[in-house]
Structures are given as structure tokens and as C-alpha cells.
Motif scaffolding. Sequence first.
Motif, PDB file in Angstrom:
ATOM      1  N   GLU A  38      39.071  41.218  47.794  1.00  0.00           N
ATOM      2  CA  GLU A  38      38.056  40.616  46.926  1.00  0.00           C
ATOM      3  C   GLU A  38      37.617  41.554  45.800  1.00  0.00           C
ATOM      4  N   GLU A  39      37.420  42.811  46.098  1.00  0.00           N
ATOM      5  CA  GLU A  39      36.990  43.770  45.061  1.00  0.00           C
ATOM      6  C   GLU A  39      38.057  43.918  43.981  1.00  0.00           C
ATOM      7  N   THR A  40      39.312  43.965  44.390  1.00  0.00           N
ATOM      8  CA  THR A  40      40.405  44.071  43.424  1.00  0.00           C
ATOM      9  C   THR A  40      40.449  42.833  42.538  1.00  0.00           C
TER      10      THR A  40
END
Length: 125
Positions: free
Chosen positions: A69-71
Motif C-alpha cells: 500500500e505505501e508503495t
Amino acid sequence: MSSDILNSGLMQSYFLYSALLALKLLAFIPLSSLVCRPDKMQRANISDLKNLTPFWLVAALYVTTSPDEETALMLFRTYVLSRLVTALGYIVKLPKVLVEGAFFLSFSITAFMGGWVVYTYRSAI
């Protein structure tokens, strides 16, 4: 697509950033009548139409691969910012290296996500 994916925070982020890009595209249409060089605005819109369409498709497919998700958020945010810089480069005098770098970055993000989708679903070949 299951309702879990559609209701996920990542998909909602995709919807948000896609809507922001669409609103930027729409905002440039009336702006073209206010600037001295409407041809520059038209070129910015054409560039966006050529680049946003693949992004919207590939990014939606990318979300279905359950990426980190962060990527994914970093990719979406960076893409939006780079497209904004690219569009502004048509309108105001920005350093050429900045505008070209922003274009290459947005292109690379779409290519990366497309490659990730192909890699993830390679067993379907």
C-alpha cells in the motif's frame, strides 16, 4: 472485482488521485481562454489525454495485484505531482530539465505498474 478490493483504502486512493487528475484536466479547458497562448493549453491537454488514459487503466489493474500500500500510494502521489509539473511546463516557463524529468517520471511509473501487472498475472499467458 470483489467488494473487498473496491472498498479497500488503496482503491479509494486510486479513485481520489484519478479524480484529481481528471479535475486538473477539466480545469485547464476554461483556463485556455484566459491565457495569452491558448495553443500551449491545448498542447497540455493533449499531453494529459495521451498520458492519463493509460495511467487510469494500468493503475486500476495494478491495484488488483495487491501491491504494498505505501508503495502504491507513493506511485500515485508522485504520478499526480509529475503530471502537474509537466502540464505547468506547457504554460509557464519552467526549466526544461524539470519538465522533461517530470514527464519521464510519470511515464516510468505507468510502465512500472504495467510491468508489475504483467508479472503478477504471467501465469495467465
